[in-house]
Motif scaffolding. Structure first.
Motif, PDB file in Angstrom:
ATOM      1  N   GLN A 188     -45.593   0.247   8.098  1.00 43.83           N
ATOM      2  CA  GLN A 188     -46.242   0.544   6.816  1.00 43.83           C
ATOM      3  C   GLN A 188     -47.006  -0.699   6.351  1.00 43.83           C
ATOM      4  OE1 GLN A 188     -43.653   1.781   3.595  1.00 43.83           O
ATOM      5  NE2 GLN A 188     -45.360   2.482   2.322  1.00 43.83           N
ATOM      6  N   PRO A 189     -48.218  -0.893   6.866  1.00 39.66           N
ATOM      7  CA  PRO A 189     -48.968  -2.116   6.542  1.00 39.66           C
ATOM      8  C   PRO A 189     -49.488  -2.161   5.117  1.00 39.66           C
ATOM      9  CG  PRO A 189     -50.252  -0.663   7.969  1.00 39.66           C
ATOM     10  CD  PRO A 189     -48.883  -0.082   7.891  1.00 39.66           C
ATOM     11  N   SER A 190     -49.500  -1.050   4.414  1.00 37.65           N
ATOM     12  CA  SER A 190     -49.910  -1.032   3.014  1.00 37.65           C
ATOM     13  C   SER A 190     -49.216   0.140   2.326  1.00 37.65           C
ATOM     14  CB  SER A 190     -51.430  -0.909   2.880  1.00 37.65           C
ATOM     15  OG  SER A 190     -51.865   0.354   3.368  1.00 37.65           O
ATOM     16  N   LYS A 213     -45.595  -8.482  -3.394  1.00 37.79           N
ATOM     17  CA  LYS A 213     -46.799  -8.944  -4.095  1.00 37.79           C
ATOM     18  C   LYS A 213     -47.212  -7.973  -5.196  1.00 37.79           C
ATOM     19  CE  LYS A 213     -51.698 -10.007  -3.240  1.00 37.79           C
ATOM     20  NZ  LYS A 213     -52.765 -10.046  -2.198  1.00 37.79           N
ATOM     21  N   LYS A 214     -47.242  -6.696  -4.867  1.00 38.91           N
ATOM     22  CA  LYS A 214     -47.702  -5.695  -5.836  1.00 38.91           C
ATOM     23  C   LYS A 214     -46.636  -5.356  -6.871  1.00 38.91           C
ATOM     24  CE  LYS A 214     -50.105  -1.298  -6.241  1.00 38.91           C
ATOM     25  NZ  LYS A 214     -50.794  -0.197  -5.519  1.00 38.91           N
ATOM     26  N   TYR A 215     -45.354  -5.391  -6.439  1.00 41.44           N
ATOM     27  CA  TYR A 215     -44.253  -5.018  -7.327  1.00 41.44           C
ATOM     28  C   TYR A 215     -43.212  -6.145  -7.338  1.00 41.44           C
ATOM     29  CZ  TYR A 215     -46.259  -0.342  -6.604  1.00 41.44           C
ATOM     30  OH  TYR A 215     -47.092   0.733  -6.522  1.00 41.44           O
ATOM     31  N   HIS A 275     -38.104  -5.742   3.130  1.00 39.23           N
ATOM     32  CA  HIS A 275     -39.291  -5.040   2.654  1.00 39.23           C
ATOM     33  C   HIS A 275     -40.565  -5.811   3.029  1.00 39.23           C
ATOM     34  CE1 HIS A 275     -38.072  -7.481  -1.030  1.00 39.23           C
ATOM     35  NE2 HIS A 275     -39.261  -7.985  -0.712  1.00 39.23           N
ATOM     36  N   PRO A 276     -41.707  -5.120   3.093  1.00 38.33           N
ATOM     37  CA  PRO A 276     -42.963  -5.777   3.458  1.00 38.33           C
ATOM     38  C   PRO A 276     -43.462  -6.729   2.369  1.00 38.33           C
ATOM     39  CG  PRO A 276     -43.092  -3.378   3.722  1.00 38.33           C
ATOM     40  CD  PRO A 276     -41.852  -3.664   2.946  1.00 38.33           C
TER      41      PRO A 276
END
Length: 680
Positions: free
Chosen positions: A51-53, A91-93, A85-86
């Motif tokens: 899941q790259p994004s 970064k986003k959350y 987790h990625p």
């Protein structure tokens, strides 16, 4: 049987082909065949790759891996990859990362860095688990699901604080009930609103990780964090079962790992699996006890040895090589105690990062001409030879040792009487004595039915949960023998002292009460002086750590203390209760006492050793139908002779030769003797 697709003891381990280029994979296939590898655990830490994004998934690499393994006769233990987790998620959350014990907000990095109460983490971990289940539900290579990896660690973030308050409301119902359970009138800690409650860490009630002002608060937070991580596991479990109801699901446990209540976790696992990493100086009996605990989590069902190293570990202070023969010996030790798999971390050594020096079947040199590979291939051949003969066989012990994680938490958190008290160590003292006597024992929890045992031993049963005293009374009344020790029966499940004299609710069955508890300094000892002979028990023994000052209330006094102002007070008692008896060992005696005491108890119940084993030789037994399998494991660097009981001979499975009378177990060797007519 874990999965009928592979009806033998599984042999394999963690495999990370995504860390290598394609030209290495063909060589992996060749070497796996040479080593007898038939199971590969894959996708353990590949979430970022798949899941790259946020809205993009790519499983083509995983498709290729599974197809290649299946084509080459290797089944798949497929992980959900959610142990790390990625980076894009952190970064986003930012809320997805944990807050540590000292109140510091973590950045992206490491693993097990996801807050278990983060809605974001739960959303995406469940989503990827379900996508994997949808994609591979019908693949013939799929043998078992592996959720996340080695769950552990606590979080102290705002998400967890809010979830903790909700958990407390469900557990207690009202803020008044919480105040009562935690005794918050002490130090003026009365709470009037739920949002006044904060997690107990270095910023609030705790310090040094295990010292706390309020045991009740800290105890409940451990229960809550264990339950929170279990909720994460269960969400993924449900997502997998939705699409693959007949495929078993597990997650790898870590033996006596202190932070999670594995008896509670095991209720939600189709099969228990665990990772075994003793060091060169770990007591053999401690490893055996840990295997027995893993078996005991699901009432004696066979378990999976999910990880061990073929040779060297990378994370201990001194990472010794496993000496020639030891990997095979320790693998069979797991099998002897109930494992139906032998698996490694890892199949090929990583080229970089913190596990590049952790041992593997395929070393950095990349070929089969190594000692480790030769030993691995020989073990693989033997497991093929054994086929399904041992599968689903299980030990049948008449002695049980009680272990309880909540009792461990409470004992660790208590504000006295000595920092030297280690619950696990006290349990191990009793197990070690049985181990040396060649007596098989089960490790059980407080919810386990006692009726199948003759002897139940519960060392340092500090916390007595609701109904357990009555359970013990019923067991003893029906003819069972119960043993407990100093510092038992002190508190209830909220860590509130049971008033009216120690050992609280156990006082009736034990026939004694304890007035005081003396803590001995390191190096200071007292003596247990027997009043006469009781089987193999006689004379004087050393004792230390803690000494309960007890009075008999009907119990027979068999030994007294030999010195100090409480000289002559009882140190060992036995109380007749119904058809059985309850013993109280009021102190922590030396090893000689332990062996004499337990030998006497077992003889009184007609429990005989599995074999007459010399020091360093381990005996264990698994039973299947009308056949029994006696394992003799020699942990010594030289051969050892073992006398089998009359009529206890049979066929040694690895050599095919007859075995009876006196048998020789080679240095660091193993004998598996199949016998007709299993007898309990």
């Amino acid at each position: 049987m874990i999965n009928e697709k592979l009806p033998k003891i599984w042999y394999g381990g963690d495999y990370n082909p995504e860390q290598w280029e394609a030209d290495t994979w063909a060589e992996d296939d060749r070497l796996f065949k040479l080593a007898g590898i038939d199971v590969a655990t894959i996708n353990v830490f590949s979430w970022a790759l798949s899941q790259p994004s946020e809205d993009e998934y790519n499983f083509e690499w995983l498709d290729e891996t599974i197809e290649r393994l299946h084509k080459n006769g290797v089944g798949v233990c497929l992980a959900t990859s959610t142990g790390a987790h990625p980076a894009w998620m952190a970064k986003k959350y930012p809320e997805v990362t944990r807050v540590d014990y000292n109140g510091r907000k973590r950045k992206f990095g490491g693993r097990h860095n996801s807050c278990p109460n983060s809605p974001v983490f739960r959303k995406y971990s469940v989503r990827i688990a379900e996508k994997l289940a949808e994609r591979y539900k019908d693949h013939p290579a799929l043998l078992i699901w592996h959720v996340s990896n080695e769950y552990g660690g606590y979080c102290y973030c705002d998400n967890c604080a809010e979830a903790f308050r909700v958990w407390l409301q469900k557990r207690y119902g009202s803020i008044d009930a919480v105040n009562k359970a935690w005794n918050t009138r002490f130090w003026g800690h009365t709470f009037y609103d739920w949002d006044e409650i904060v997690p107990p860490n270095a910023l609030s009630e705790e310090w040094d990780g295990s010292r706390t002002n309020f045991q009740g608060i800290s105890l409940d937070y451990r229960r809550f964090q264990s339950a929170s991580l279990l909720d994460c596991y269960r969400l993924e479990y449900d997502a997998l079962k939705k699409h693959t109801p007949d495929v078993p699901v597990t997650t790898n446990l870590m033996g006596f790992y202190p932070e999670l209540d594995y008896f509670e976790w095991a209720k939600h696992m189709d099969v228990v699996s665990w990772d075994n990493y003793p060091s060169l100086d770990t007591p053999i009996s401690l490893t055996a006890m840990t295997h027995d605990l893993m078996r005991g989590l699901k009432q004696g069902q066979p378990f999976m040895l999910m990880e061990q190293t073929p040779s060297q570990q990378n994370w201990q202070a001194y990472n010794s090589l496993k000496r020639p023969g030891v990997m095979r010996l320790w693998s069979y030790q797991a099998v002897a105690r109930g494992a139906d798999t032998v698996m490694f971390f890892q199949l090929r050594r990583s080229v970089g990062a913190c596990e590049k020096y952790h041992g593997a079947v395929i070393e950095h040199v990349g070929h089969e001409h190594t000692r480790v590979f030769r030993e691995s291939a020989e073990l693989g051949r033997e497991l093929q030879q054994l086929g399904d003969r041992l599968l689903d066989s299980r030990p049948n012990a008449r002695v049980a040792l009680v272990y309880d994680w909540e009792n461990r938490w409470a004992t660790d958190l208590t504000s006295g009487p000595t920092v030297a008290l280690k619950y696990q160590d006290e349990v191990h003292k009793y197990y070690d004595a049985l181990f040396k006597l060649g007596i098989q024992a089960d490790m059980i929890g407080v919810e386990t039915d006692l009726s199948g045992y003759d002897i139940v031993i519960a060392p340092v049963l500090y916390m007595v949960k609701t109904g357990y005293a009555q359970k013990v009374e019923k067991f003893v009344e029906a003819g069972g023998t119960f043993v407990t020790t100093f510092f038992s029966g002190i508190v209830n499940e909220n860590d509130l002292v049971t008033l009216g004299g120690y050992p609280g609710e156990l006082r009736k069955v034990l026939g004694i009460w304890a007035e005081e508890i003396d803590a001995l300094f390191p190096g200071v000892t007292n003596q247990v002086v027997m009043s006469g002979e009781r089987g193999s028990l006689s004379g004087t023994y050393e004792c230390g750590l803690l000494c309960d000052l007890i009075h008999s209330e009907g119990a027979e006094v068999l030994a007294t203390y030999g010195s100090d102002f409480y000289k002559g007070m009882p140190a060992l008692t036995v109380n007749k209760f119904g058809q059985g008896e309850a013993w109280y060992v009021a102190t922590s005696p030396d090893k000689r006492f332990m062996e004499h005491f337990l030998k006497n108890l077992c003889e009184s119940k007609g429990i005989k050793p599995l074999a007459n084993v010399p020091a360093g030789v381990e005996a264990a037994e698994r039973i299947k139908g009308d056949k029994s399998f006696l394992f003799l494991l020699n942990h010594n660097a030289e051969g050892a002779a073992v006398e089998l009981a009359e009529g206890a001979g049979g066929v040694e499975l690895l050599s095919g030769e007859a075995a009876s009378g006196s048998v020789t177990v080679p240095a660091r060797g193993v004998l598996i003797i199949e016998r007709e007519g299993a007898v309990r």
